[in-house]
Scaffold this motif. Sequence first.
Motif, PDB file in Angstrom:
ATOM      1  N   LYS A 169       2.290 -14.870  32.985  1.00 40.93           N
ATOM      2  CA  LYS A 169       1.828 -15.393  31.695  1.00 40.93           C
ATOM      3  C   LYS A 169       0.338 -15.731  31.708  1.00 40.93           C
ATOM      4  CE  LYS A 169       6.281 -17.220  30.173  1.00 40.93           C
ATOM      5  NZ  LYS A 169       7.087 -18.424  29.881  1.00 40.93           N
ATOM      6  N   LYS A 218      13.397 -14.021  20.742  1.00 42.75           N
ATOM      7  CA  LYS A 218      12.365 -14.609  19.894  1.00 42.75           C
ATOM      8  C   LYS A 218      10.993 -14.117  20.328  1.00 42.75           C
ATOM      9  CE  LYS A 218      10.673 -19.086  18.229  1.00 42.75           C
ATOM     10  NZ  LYS A 218      10.788 -20.562  18.366  1.00 42.75           N
ATOM     11  N   ARG A 219      10.217 -13.585  19.389  1.00 43.58           N
ATOM     12  CA  ARG A 219       8.896 -13.041  19.708  1.00 43.58           C
ATOM     13  C   ARG A 219       7.930 -14.165  20.075  1.00 43.58           C
ATOM     14  NH1 ARG A 219      13.133 -10.440  17.960  1.00 43.58           N
ATOM     15  NH2 ARG A 219      12.808  -8.234  17.636  1.00 43.58           N
ATOM     16  N   SER A 220       7.075 -13.906  21.065  1.00 38.73           N
ATOM     17  CA  SER A 220       6.121 -14.918  21.514  1.00 38.73           C
ATOM     18  C   SER A 220       4.743 -14.297  21.640  1.00 38.73           C
ATOM     19  CB  SER A 220       6.552 -15.500  22.866  1.00 38.73           C
ATOM     20  OG  SER A 220       6.487 -14.512  23.877  1.00 38.73           O
TER      21      SER A 220
END
Length: 413
Positions: free
Chosen positions: A256, A313-315
Amino acid sequence: MDNLIIKNIANPHELERIFRKEPEVFKNSFSHAWEQNPDSQVLAVWNERLHFKETANTEKASLLQKNFLSMGILAILAGISTRIIFHFVEQQAIAPINLIFGILPFIAAYFVYNRTPKKNVLYTLASLFLISGFYINMLPLEHKDSIILAYLHLPIFLWVVLGLAFTGNEYRNGSTRLAYLKFNGECGIFYASMAISGMLLTALTMQLFRFVGMDISQFYFKNVVLFGAAALAIVTAYLVSRNLKLSKNIAPYIAKIFSPLVLITLLVYLVTVIWVGKNPFLDRNFLISFNGILISVLAVTIFSITESGIDEKRSISDYINFTLIFLALIVDSVALSAIVFRLSSYGITPNRLVVLGVNILIWANLIWIMLSYMRFLRNKTGPSTIQDAVTKYLPVYGLWAAFVTFTFPLIFD
């Protein structure tokens, strides 16, 4: 406490609350309550629950001891084999690429020992390693482009073969292939961490012996560092496969953090390239660096997808990955155009053909991943389509590496 257990014997919720509040006290008092109410089905269930862990831990400890022993034997064999191979490399009897056979077959053996694949998978693995080792040592020890390319592509081919050992009977399963990619990322992180510790120990050892007037650098490298580097690969595979939390906790955070940094760096680099007017069509070294960037971005993107994961869920991470893929596709398109230009202008060589082939493969893979990501971000599909675009393409790289390794020395002899 035993009175509380007996009092709430018909109240499972309260028993669970008491247990969670003071588990050790609950366990110590339970035996007395169980003796007084041996016919209670509720306490019978609690008895199994409280004592089942001891049996499970015993079985787990036995399995852990068995796996640890097999890992230790394979690590020692890998270290010894690598040292022997290095001796022949020093004598210039075999090529340095043979050092890979001191490590990968033993990691494969560890996977096979723990997963027990079917005989056809086992025979395929053994055959591919044996044929590769025999073939690569039949090539003349010359610094020809076709032979060097074979040396460079052999590790990629054997890495895919190692993936077959890891996946075993589930080699067609996309989630198992994804697990192999995650395993590689976690192994890389953990190996690097332990290797740094080994380097510090090596530096300290060298300095200590220098204090007494002895230079043991050559002996130490050949008999300790080389042995340790090979054995550490097996140890790392064992630790990661035992669900070691260190690498598993660190890897997603690295993915990330690293992805946006690579994106910013790539954007700045591309703007700088346009600003200074660098031309990959005419500058060979710049074209090579362009391809290096492309492969690095692809590797970072795959690492980010496998390690940080993709949720329904899009991030922000998904949009960063998509942007990275889009930029990599632009870089690859420019590189492909430059390679075609150089082939038409300067003729065909093994190096140019390999670079062309690699760029076409990466271009197709990037297109697949990008289209999958577009559908995912538009809520038309789930994350599995992106993972399929990554995992189902892996054998293609292996086939290309095998083609270059086994045919180029013959075609361009």
